[in-house]
Design a protein around this motif. Structure first.
Motif, mmCIF file in Angstrom:
data_model
loop_
_atom_site.group_PDB
_atom_site.id
_atom_site.type_symbol
_atom_site.label_atom_id
_atom_site.label_comp_id
_atom_site.label_asym_id
_atom_site.label_seq_id
_atom_site.Cartn_x
_atom_site.Cartn_y
_atom_site.Cartn_z
ATOM 1 N N GLU A 1 -7.854 -5.029 -2.398
ATOM 2 C CA GLU A 1 -8.393 -3.839 -1.725
ATOM 3 C C GLU A 1 -7.448 -3.362 -0.629
ATOM 4 N N THR A 2 -6.876 -4.339 0.095
ATOM 5 C CA THR A 2 -5.921 -3.967 1.146
ATOM 6 C C THR A 2 -4.698 -3.274 0.543
ATOM 7 N N LEU B 1 -4.652 -1.644 -2.199
ATOM 8 C CA LEU B 1 -5.083 -0.326 -2.649
ATOM 9 C C LEU B 1 -5.067 0.679 -1.504
ATOM 10 N N TRP B 2 -5.622 0.250 -0.350
ATOM 11 C CA TRP B 2 -5.638 1.156 0.808
ATOM 12 C C TRP B 2 -4.219 1.464 1.289
ATOM 13 N N THR C 1 -1.654 1.471 -0.608
ATOM 14 C CA THR C 1 -1.092 2.385 -1.607
ATOM 15 C C THR C 1 -1.548 3.812 -1.366
ATOM 16 N N LEU C 2 -2.852 3.967 -1.090
ATOM 17 C CA LEU C 2 -3.367 5.314 -0.800
ATOM 18 C C LEU C 2 -2.727 5.893 0.450
ATOM 19 N N LEU C 3 -2.587 5.047 1.486
ATOM 20 C CA LEU C 3 -1.931 5.502 2.712
ATOM 21 C C LEU C 3 -0.477 5.874 2.436
#
Length: 480
Positions: free
Chosen positions: A157-158, A160-161, A163-165
Protein backbone atom coordinates in the motif's frame (compact mmCIF):
# COMPACT_ATOMS: atom_id res chain seq x y z
CA UNK A 1 6.23 14.59 -23.93
CA UNK A 2 3.71 14.77 -21.09
CA UNK A 3 2.24 11.34 -21.89
CA UNK A 4 5.59 9.67 -22.42
CA UNK A 5 6.98 11.08 -19.17
CA UNK A 6 3.99 9.96 -17.13
CA UNK A 7 3.93 6.50 -18.71
CA UNK A 8 7.67 6.10 -18.19
CA UNK A 9 7.46 7.12 -14.54
CA UNK A 10 4.40 4.88 -14.00
CA UNK A 11 6.08 1.83 -15.49
CA UNK A 12 9.29 2.55 -13.63
CA UNK A 13 7.58 2.96 -10.28
CA UNK A 14 5.43 -0.15 -10.84
CA UNK A 15 8.49 -2.22 -11.70
CA UNK A 16 10.41 -0.86 -8.68
CA UNK A 17 7.39 -1.42 -6.44
CA UNK A 18 6.97 -5.00 -7.63
CA UNK A 19 10.64 -5.80 -7.09
CA UNK A 20 10.63 -4.16 -3.68
CA UNK A 21 7.45 -6.03 -2.74
CA UNK A 22 8.92 -9.41 -3.71
CA UNK A 23 12.23 -8.81 -2.04
CA UNK A 24 10.51 -7.41 1.03
CA UNK A 25 8.30 -10.48 1.33
CA UNK A 26 11.30 -12.81 1.13
CA UNK A 27 13.17 -10.64 3.61
CA UNK A 28 10.29 -10.63 6.09
CA UNK A 29 9.77 -14.39 5.81
CA UNK A 30 13.50 -15.11 6.15
CA UNK A 31 13.83 -12.75 9.09
CA UNK A 32 10.82 -14.29 10.80
CA UNK A 33 12.10 -17.83 10.11
CA UNK A 34 15.53 -17.05 11.58
CA UNK A 35 13.91 -15.48 14.61
CA UNK A 36 11.64 -18.52 15.11
CA UNK A 37 14.63 -20.88 14.80
CA UNK A 38 16.41 -18.89 17.47
CA UNK A 39 13.29 -19.02 19.68
CA UNK A 40 12.94 -22.78 19.12
CA UNK A 41 16.54 -23.27 20.24
CA UNK A 42 15.78 -21.27 23.40
CA UNK A 43 12.85 -23.60 24.06
CA UNK A 44 15.19 -26.57 23.57
CA UNK A 45 17.64 -25.14 26.12
CA UNK A 46 14.79 -24.91 28.61
CA UNK A 47 13.43 -28.44 28.10
CA UNK A 48 16.50 -30.42 26.94
CA UNK A 49 16.73 -32.26 30.29
CA UNK A 50 13.04 -33.26 30.31
CA UNK A 51 11.99 -36.53 28.80
CA UNK A 52 8.72 -36.85 30.73
CA UNK A 53 6.02 -34.20 30.53
CA UNK A 54 4.46 -32.92 33.74
CA UNK A 55 2.03 -30.10 34.31
CA UNK A 56 4.98 -27.86 35.19
CA UNK A 57 6.62 -28.64 31.86
CA UNK A 58 3.40 -27.81 30.03
CA UNK A 59 3.17 -24.52 31.92
CA UNK A 60 6.67 -23.74 30.80
CA UNK A 61 5.72 -24.41 27.14
CA UNK A 62 2.66 -22.24 27.60
CA UNK A 63 4.90 -19.45 28.89
CA UNK A 64 7.05 -19.64 25.76
CA UNK A 65 3.89 -19.68 23.67
CA UNK A 66 2.79 -16.35 25.16
CA UNK A 67 6.29 -14.84 25.08
CA UNK A 68 7.02 -15.73 21.46
CA UNK A 69 3.43 -15.52 20.20
CA UNK A 70 4.01 -18.91 18.59
CA UNK A 71 2.37 -22.34 18.90
CA UNK A 72 4.84 -25.00 20.10
CA UNK A 73 4.81 -28.71 19.33
CA UNK A 74 7.08 -31.37 20.74
CA UNK A 75 7.42 -34.66 18.81
CA UNK A 76 9.47 -37.84 19.44
CA UNK A 77 11.82 -39.71 17.16
CA UNK A 78 8.89 -41.38 15.41
CA UNK A 79 7.30 -38.05 14.61
CA UNK A 80 4.45 -38.46 17.10
CA UNK A 81 3.39 -35.17 18.74
CA UNK A 82 3.79 -35.79 22.48
CA UNK A 83 2.74 -32.39 23.81
CA UNK A 84 1.91 -28.82 22.79
CA UNK A 85 1.84 -25.37 24.35
CA UNK A 86 -1.93 -25.18 24.02
CA UNK A 87 -4.12 -26.78 26.63
CA UNK A 88 -6.91 -27.59 24.20
CA UNK A 89 -4.61 -28.82 21.48
CA UNK A 90 -6.21 -31.47 19.27
CA UNK A 91 -3.01 -32.36 17.39
CA UNK A 92 -1.48 -34.47 20.18
CA UNK A 93 -0.80 -37.97 18.85
CA UNK A 94 -0.61 -36.87 15.25
CA UNK A 95 2.50 -37.49 13.22
CA UNK A 96 4.83 -34.88 11.73
CA UNK A 97 5.80 -35.34 8.09
CA UNK A 98 8.79 -37.52 7.28
CA UNK A 99 10.68 -34.66 5.58
CA UNK A 100 10.60 -32.66 8.82
CA UNK A 101 11.61 -35.73 10.90
CA UNK A 102 14.54 -36.56 8.63
CA UNK A 103 15.76 -32.95 8.68
CA UNK A 104 15.58 -32.73 12.46
CA UNK A 105 17.32 -36.09 12.97
CA UNK A 106 20.14 -34.83 10.70
CA UNK A 107 20.48 -31.77 12.96
CA UNK A 108 19.19 -29.27 10.34
CA UNK A 109 16.31 -26.81 10.99
CA UNK A 110 13.24 -27.26 8.79
CA UNK A 111 11.00 -24.44 7.51
CA UNK A 112 7.61 -24.81 5.83
CA UNK A 113 4.07 -23.44 5.67
CA UNK A 114 1.58 -25.30 7.85
CA UNK A 115 -2.15 -25.10 7.30
CA UNK A 116 -3.52 -28.46 8.46
CA UNK A 117 -4.99 -28.31 11.93
CA UNK A 118 -5.12 -24.50 12.05
CA UNK A 119 -7.74 -21.97 11.14
CA UNK A 120 -5.18 -19.86 9.31
CA UNK A 121 -1.89 -20.38 7.54
CA UNK A 122 1.19 -20.75 9.72
CA UNK A 123 4.92 -20.37 9.17
CA UNK A 124 6.51 -23.39 10.83
CA UNK A 125 10.09 -24.20 11.85
CA UNK A 126 11.48 -27.35 13.46
CA UNK A 127 14.78 -27.85 15.36
CA UNK A 128 16.18 -30.94 17.12
CA UNK A 129 15.06 -31.61 20.72
CA UNK A 130 17.81 -32.99 22.88
CA UNK A 131 21.15 -32.37 24.47
CA UNK A 132 24.52 -32.52 22.76
CA UNK A 133 24.41 -35.50 20.40
CA UNK A 134 21.49 -37.12 22.23
CA UNK A 135 18.33 -36.31 20.22
CA UNK A 136 14.91 -37.06 21.72
CA UNK A 137 12.83 -35.69 18.86
CA UNK A 138 12.02 -32.23 17.59
CA UNK A 139 10.56 -28.87 18.58
CA UNK A 140 8.16 -27.15 16.20
CA UNK A 141 7.15 -23.47 16.37
CA UNK A 142 4.17 -22.16 14.42
CA UNK A 143 3.74 -18.41 13.83
CA UNK A 144 0.65 -17.00 12.06
CA UNK A 145 1.27 -15.74 8.52
CA UNK A 146 -1.43 -13.15 9.02
CA UNK A 147 0.88 -10.64 10.65
CA UNK A 148 3.51 -11.02 7.98
CA UNK A 149 0.88 -10.76 5.26
CA UNK A 150 -0.47 -7.58 6.84
CA UNK A 151 3.05 -6.14 6.95
CA UNK A 152 3.57 -7.00 3.29
CA UNK A 153 0.14 -5.57 2.44
CA UNK A 154 1.03 -2.33 4.24
CA UNK A 155 4.31 -2.21 2.36
CA UNK A 156 2.52 -2.68 -0.94
CA UNK A 157 0.00 0.00 0.00
CA UNK A 158 2.87 2.35 0.81
CA UNK A 159 4.47 1.56 -2.53
CA UNK A 160 1.13 2.25 -4.22
CA UNK A 161 0.79 5.64 -2.55
CA UNK A 162 4.39 6.46 -3.42
CA UNK A 163 3.65 5.45 -7.00
CA UNK A 164 0.58 7.68 -7.11
CA UNK A 165 2.55 10.54 -5.58
CA UNK A 166 5.32 9.94 -8.10
CA UNK A 167 2.81 9.99 -10.94
CA UNK A 168 1.33 13.24 -9.69
CA UNK A 169 4.78 14.77 -9.24
CA UNK A 170 5.97 13.56 -12.63
CA UNK A 171 2.75 14.83 -14.22
CA UNK A 172 3.26 18.24 -12.65
CA UNK A 173 6.92 18.43 -13.64
CA UNK A 174 6.24 17.10 -17.13
CA UNK A 175 3.35 19.52 -17.58
CA UNK A 176 5.53 22.43 -16.50
CA UNK A 177 8.40 21.35 -18.73
CA UNK A 178 6.03 20.76 -21.64
CA UNK A 179 4.50 24.18 -21.10
CA UNK A 180 7.87 25.91 -20.88
CA UNK A 181 8.88 24.25 -24.15
CA UNK A 182 5.60 24.42 -26.08
CA UNK A 183 4.83 28.06 -25.19
CA UNK A 184 8.04 29.49 -26.72
CA UNK A 185 7.73 27.10 -29.66
CA UNK A 186 4.23 28.48 -30.26
CA UNK A 187 5.68 32.00 -30.18
CA UNK A 188 8.37 30.96 -32.63
CA UNK A 189 5.73 29.36 -34.87
CA UNK A 190 3.62 32.53 -34.75
CA UNK A 191 6.62 34.70 -35.61
CA UNK A 192 7.64 32.34 -38.43
CA UNK A 193 4.12 32.50 -39.87
CA UNK A 194 4.29 36.31 -39.95
CA UNK A 195 7.77 36.25 -41.45
CA UNK A 196 6.45 33.94 -44.18
CA UNK A 197 3.93 36.62 -45.27
CA UNK A 198 6.50 39.41 -45.12
CA UNK A 199 5.59 40.90 -41.72
CA UNK A 200 8.84 41.56 -39.82
CA UNK A 201 7.32 43.45 -36.89
CA UNK A 202 6.89 40.37 -34.67
CA UNK A 203 9.53 39.72 -32.00
CA UNK A 204 9.81 36.64 -29.80
CA UNK A 205 9.80 37.52 -26.09
CA UNK A 206 11.69 34.66 -24.43
CA UNK A 207 13.95 35.42 -21.47
CA UNK A 208 15.30 31.93 -20.84
CA UNK A 209 19.00 31.26 -21.37
CA UNK A 210 18.59 27.72 -22.69
CA UNK A 211 18.73 26.45 -26.25
CA UNK A 212 15.20 27.72 -27.03
CA UNK A 213 16.16 31.16 -25.72
CA UNK A 214 19.22 31.14 -27.96
CA UNK A 215 17.04 30.05 -30.89
CA UNK A 216 14.60 32.90 -30.19
CA UNK A 217 17.49 35.40 -30.04
CA UNK A 218 18.83 34.09 -33.34
CA UNK A 219 15.39 34.32 -34.97
CA UNK A 220 14.92 37.89 -33.65
CA UNK A 221 18.30 38.82 -35.08
CA UNK A 222 17.36 37.17 -38.36
CA UNK A 223 14.06 39.09 -38.45
CA UNK A 224 15.90 42.36 -37.86
CA UNK A 225 18.24 41.53 -40.72
CA UNK A 226 15.31 40.60 -42.97
CA UNK A 227 13.48 43.80 -42.01
CA UNK A 228 16.57 45.85 -42.82
CA UNK A 229 17.07 44.03 -46.13
CA UNK A 230 13.39 44.48 -46.97
CA UNK A 231 13.58 48.19 -46.14
CA UNK A 232 16.70 48.58 -48.26
CA UNK A 233 14.98 46.67 -51.05
CA UNK A 234 11.94 48.98 -50.92
CA UNK A 235 14.18 52.03 -50.82
CA UNK A 236 16.18 50.67 -53.74
CA UNK A 237 13.00 50.01 -55.70
CA UNK A 238 11.80 53.51 -54.92
CA UNK A 239 15.15 54.96 -55.99
CA UNK A 240 15.01 52.92 -59.19
CA UNK A 241 11.46 54.10 -59.82
CA UNK A 242 12.40 57.73 -59.16
CA UNK A 243 15.52 57.36 -61.26
CA UNK A 244 13.62 56.01 -64.25
CA UNK A 245 10.93 58.64 -63.83
CA UNK A 246 13.47 61.46 -63.66
CA UNK A 247 15.49 60.15 -66.60
CA UNK A 248 12.31 59.76 -68.62
CA UNK A 249 11.28 63.31 -67.74
CA UNK A 250 14.70 64.77 -68.49
CA UNK A 251 14.88 63.05 -71.86
CA UNK A 252 11.24 63.58 -72.82
CA UNK A 253 11.43 67.38 -72.51
CA UNK A 254 14.19 68.00 -75.10
CA UNK A 255 12.92 65.17 -77.31
CA UNK A 256 9.44 66.70 -77.36
CA UNK A 257 10.85 70.08 -78.29
CA UNK A 258 13.05 68.62 -81.02
CA UNK A 259 10.15 66.60 -82.40
CA UNK A 260 7.98 69.70 -82.61
CA UNK A 261 10.67 71.69 -84.36
CA UNK A 262 11.42 68.85 -86.79
CA UNK A 263 7.73 68.47 -87.65
CA UNK A 264 7.49 72.21 -88.23
CA UNK A 265 10.57 72.12 -90.47
CA UNK A 266 9.27 69.06 -92.31
CA UNK A 267 5.87 70.65 -92.93
CA UNK A 268 7.49 73.88 -94.21
CA UNK A 269 5.90 76.01 -91.50
CA UNK A 270 9.16 77.79 -90.70
CA UNK A 271 10.53 80.51 -92.96
CA UNK A 272 14.04 80.16 -94.31
CA UNK A 273 15.31 83.02 -92.23
CA UNK A 274 14.26 81.35 -88.97
CA UNK A 275 15.61 77.89 -89.73
CA UNK A 276 19.06 78.60 -88.29
CA UNK A 277 17.49 79.61 -84.97
CA UNK A 278 15.53 76.36 -84.74
CA UNK A 279 18.58 74.33 -85.73
CA UNK A 280 20.53 75.99 -82.95
CA UNK A 281 17.83 75.18 -80.40
CA UNK A 282 17.78 71.52 -81.44
CA UNK A 283 21.57 71.36 -81.35
CA UNK A 284 21.57 72.75 -77.79
CA UNK A 285 18.96 70.18 -76.78
CA UNK A 286 21.14 67.36 -78.10
CA UNK A 287 24.06 68.74 -76.10
CA UNK A 288 21.84 68.81 -73.00
CA UNK A 289 20.81 65.17 -73.54
CA UNK A 290 24.40 64.14 -74.17
CA UNK A 291 25.47 65.85 -70.94
CA UNK A 292 22.65 64.14 -69.08
CA UNK A 293 23.69 60.70 -70.35
CA UNK A 294 27.33 61.42 -69.42
CA UNK A 295 26.31 62.50 -65.92
CA UNK A 296 24.19 59.39 -65.40
CA UNK A 297 27.03 57.19 -66.62
CA UNK A 298 29.51 58.86 -64.26
CA UNK A 299 27.14 58.61 -61.31
CA UNK A 300 26.45 54.92 -61.90
CA UNK A 301 30.16 54.20 -62.17
CA UNK A 302 30.80 56.06 -58.93
CA UNK A 303 28.06 54.24 -57.04
CA UNK A 304 29.25 50.89 -58.39
CA UNK A 305 32.89 51.65 -57.43
CA UNK A 306 33.96 51.29 -61.05
CA UNK A 307 36.16 54.40 -61.15
CA UNK A 308 39.83 54.07 -60.24
CA UNK A 309 41.63 57.26 -59.26
CA UNK A 310 45.12 58.19 -60.43
CA UNK A 311 46.71 59.64 -57.30
CA UNK A 312 49.03 62.55 -57.97
CA UNK A 313 50.15 65.80 -56.37
CA UNK A 314 47.74 68.40 -57.80
CA UNK A 315 48.38 72.17 -57.69
CA UNK A 316 44.87 73.20 -56.65
CA UNK A 317 45.42 76.96 -57.08
CA UNK A 318 46.68 76.58 -60.63
CA UNK A 319 43.66 74.41 -61.45
CA UNK A 320 41.25 76.96 -59.97
CA UNK A 321 42.91 79.78 -61.92
CA UNK A 322 42.46 77.83 -65.14
CA UNK A 323 38.76 77.16 -64.41
CA UNK A 324 38.18 80.80 -63.44
CA UNK A 325 39.60 81.84 -66.79
CA UNK A 326 37.34 79.29 -68.50
CA UNK A 327 34.09 80.51 -66.89
CA UNK A 328 34.90 84.24 -66.88
CA UNK A 329 33.25 84.99 -70.26
CA UNK A 330 29.99 83.32 -69.20
CA UNK A 331 30.13 85.13 -65.85
CA UNK A 332 30.65 88.53 -67.53
CA UNK A 333 27.51 87.96 -69.58
CA UNK A 334 25.64 87.82 -66.25
CA UNK A 335 27.46 90.82 -64.84
CA UNK A 336 29.41 88.62 -62.42
CA UNK A 337 33.13 88.77 -61.60
CA UNK A 338 35.26 85.78 -60.56
CA UNK A 339 37.99 86.43 -58.00
CA UNK A 340 40.66 83.74 -57.60
CA UNK A 341 42.78 84.36 -54.52
CA UNK A 342 46.44 83.45 -54.84
CA UNK A 343 48.58 82.06 -52.02
CA UNK A 344 52.38 82.29 -51.98
CA UNK A 345 52.43 78.66 -50.78
CA UNK A 346 50.26 77.08 -53.41
CA UNK A 347 48.63 74.04 -51.70
CA UNK A 348 48.94 70.65 -53.32
CA UNK A 349 46.26 67.99 -52.95
CA UNK A 350 46.66 64.23 -53.12
CA UNK A 351 44.02 63.59 -55.77
CA UNK A 352 43.17 62.53 -59.30
CA UNK A 353 43.65 65.69 -61.44
CA UNK A 354 40.81 64.93 -63.87
CA UNK A 355 38.29 64.09 -61.15
CA UNK A 356 39.29 67.06 -58.98
CA UNK A 357 38.84 69.32 -62.01
CA UNK A 358 35.40 67.76 -62.53
CA UNK A 359 34.49 68.59 -58.91
CA UNK A 360 35.60 72.22 -59.21
CA UNK A 361 34.07 72.56 -62.67
CA UNK A 362 30.61 71.58 -61.39
CA UNK A 363 30.82 73.87 -58.34
CA UNK A 364 32.00 76.91 -60.33
CA UNK A 365 29.47 76.21 -63.08
CA UNK A 366 26.62 76.22 -60.52
CA UNK A 367 27.95 79.40 -58.93
CA UNK A 368 28.03 81.17 -62.32
CA UNK A 369 24.57 79.86 -63.26
CA UNK A 370 22.85 81.16 -60.13
CA UNK A 371 24.72 84.45 -59.66
CA UNK A 372 23.84 87.64 -61.54
CA UNK A 373 25.51 91.01 -61.03
CA UNK A 374 27.53 89.58 -58.19
CA UNK A 375 30.87 88.04 -57.35
CA UNK A 376 32.33 84.54 -57.11
CA UNK A 377 35.35 83.90 -54.90
CA UNK A 378 37.67 80.91 -55.31
CA UNK A 379 40.09 80.04 -52.51
CA UNK A 380 42.45 77.16 -51.77
CA UNK A 381 44.52 76.89 -48.62
CA UNK A 382 46.42 74.15 -46.85
CA UNK A 383 45.22 73.07 -43.40
CA UNK A 384 48.11 70.97 -42.04
CA UNK A 385 46.37 70.40 -38.70
CA UNK A 386 43.59 68.56 -40.54
CA UNK A 387 45.88 67.11 -43.23
CA UNK A 388 43.77 68.55 -46.03
CA UNK A 389 43.44 71.28 -48.63
CA UNK A 390 40.39 73.49 -48.01
CA UNK A 391 38.80 74.62 -51.27
CA UNK A 392 36.04 77.25 -51.04
CA UNK A 393 33.68 78.37 -53.81
CA UNK A 394 31.66 81.35 -52.60
CA UNK A 395 29.03 83.28 -54.55
CA UNK A 396 26.55 86.08 -53.95
CA UNK A 397 23.79 84.35 -55.87
CA UNK A 398 20.21 83.55 -55.00
CA UNK A 399 21.18 81.04 -52.25
CA UNK A 400 19.60 77.83 -51.02
CA UNK A 401 16.89 77.54 -48.36
CA UNK A 402 17.68 75.62 -45.13
CA UNK A 403 15.05 73.04 -46.07
CA UNK A 404 16.80 72.24 -49.35
CA UNK A 405 20.41 72.29 -48.17
CA UNK A 406 20.26 68.66 -47.01
CA UNK A 407 18.63 67.51 -50.27
CA UNK A 408 20.84 69.11 -52.91
CA UNK A 409 23.16 66.07 -52.87
CA UNK A 410 20.39 63.69 -53.97
CA UNK A 411 20.13 62.54 -57.55
CA UNK A 412 17.81 64.61 -59.77
CA UNK A 413 16.96 66.97 -56.93
CA UNK A 414 16.41 70.51 -58.15
CA UNK A 415 15.96 73.55 -55.96
CA UNK A 416 12.75 75.05 -57.27
CA UNK A 417 11.88 77.58 -54.55
CA UNK A 418 12.91 81.10 -55.43
CA UNK A 419 14.63 80.19 -58.71
CA UNK A 420 13.71 81.68 -62.05
CA UNK A 421 12.49 79.41 -64.83
CA UNK A 422 15.71 79.87 -66.78
CA UNK A 423 17.63 78.19 -63.95
CA UNK A 424 15.52 75.03 -63.96
CA UNK A 425 17.11 73.34 -66.96
CA UNK A 426 19.77 71.40 -65.06
CA UNK A 427 19.67 67.61 -64.66
CA UNK A 428 20.04 67.64 -60.89
CA UNK A 429 23.00 65.25 -61.03
CA UNK A 430 25.93 67.66 -60.74
CA UNK A 431 26.13 67.91 -56.94
CA UNK A 432 25.39 64.19 -56.52
CA UNK A 433 28.44 63.48 -58.71
CA UNK A 434 30.49 66.03 -56.76
CA UNK A 435 29.70 64.37 -53.45
CA UNK A 436 30.54 60.88 -54.75
CA UNK A 437 33.86 62.12 -56.17
CA UNK A 438 34.79 63.92 -52.95
CA UNK A 439 34.04 60.84 -50.87
CA UNK A 440 36.04 58.74 -53.34
CA UNK A 441 39.00 61.04 -52.53
CA UNK A 442 38.43 60.37 -48.78
CA UNK A 443 37.38 63.98 -48.43
CA UNK A 444 34.30 65.91 -47.34
CA UNK A 445 32.03 68.64 -48.63
CA UNK A 446 29.51 70.95 -47.00
CA UNK A 447 27.45 74.00 -47.92
CA UNK A 448 26.58 77.22 -46.10
CA UNK A 449 23.87 79.24 -47.76
CA UNK A 450 21.20 81.85 -47.20
CA UNK A 451 18.41 82.85 -49.56
CA UNK A 452 19.13 86.16 -51.26
CA UNK A 453 22.65 86.32 -49.82
CA UNK A 454 24.59 83.53 -51.52
CA UNK A 455 26.22 80.16 -51.00
CA UNK A 456 29.63 78.83 -49.97
CA UNK A 457 30.74 75.28 -50.78
CA UNK A 458 33.69 73.96 -48.75
CA UNK A 459 35.60 70.95 -50.07
CA UNK A 460 38.32 69.18 -48.11
CA UNK A 461 40.76 67.03 -50.10
CA UNK A 462 43.72 65.13 -48.52
CA UNK A 463 46.91 67.19 -48.45
CA UNK A 464 49.95 65.99 -50.41
CA UNK A 465 52.78 66.34 -47.88
CA UNK A 466 55.64 64.33 -49.45
CA UNK A 467 56.99 67.24 -51.53
CA UNK A 468 57.33 71.01 -50.87
CA UNK A 469 54.77 73.45 -52.08
CA UNK A 470 55.38 75.13 -55.46
CA UNK A 471 54.08 78.32 -56.96
CA UNK A 472 50.95 78.04 -59.14
CA UNK A 473 51.79 77.17 -62.73
CA UNK A 474 48.79 79.12 -64.03
CA UNK A 475 47.63 82.53 -62.75
CA UNK A 476 44.52 84.43 -63.75
CA UNK A 477 45.65 87.84 -64.90
CA UNK A 478 43.04 90.52 -65.13
CA UNK A 479 40.40 88.61 -63.17
CA UNK A 480 39.28 90.06 -59.88
Amino acid sequence: MLTSSVVTVLLGLCAVGLVISLFAKDYIVNSKSNEMIRQAKQVNLAIQNQKEWSDRSKEQLHFFDQAFDSRIWIFDLDGNIVTTSSKDEVNVGKIVSKEVINGVLNGEPAIWNQSDGFKEGMLSVAVPWGKDNDVYGGIVLHSPLKGMNETIAQLRETILWVTLLGIFFSFSVSFYLSWTISRPIQQIDKAAAKIAIGDYSERIQIDSKDEIGELATTINHMVEQLARVDLEKRELNQLRHDFLANVSHELRTPLTAMRGFLEALQDGLIEDGSRDKYYEIMYNETIHMNRLVDDITDLMKLENKEIDLVWLAVDVQAMMSKLAFKFQPEAELRGTFIHCYEDDNSPQAHADPDRLEQILNNLIKNAVKFTENGTIELKAMAVPSEGCVLITVTDTGIGISPEDQGLIWERFFKVERGRPVKHKDSSGLGLAIVRELVELHNGSIRVRSELGVGSAFEVRIPLYESRPYVQPLVSLAGVG
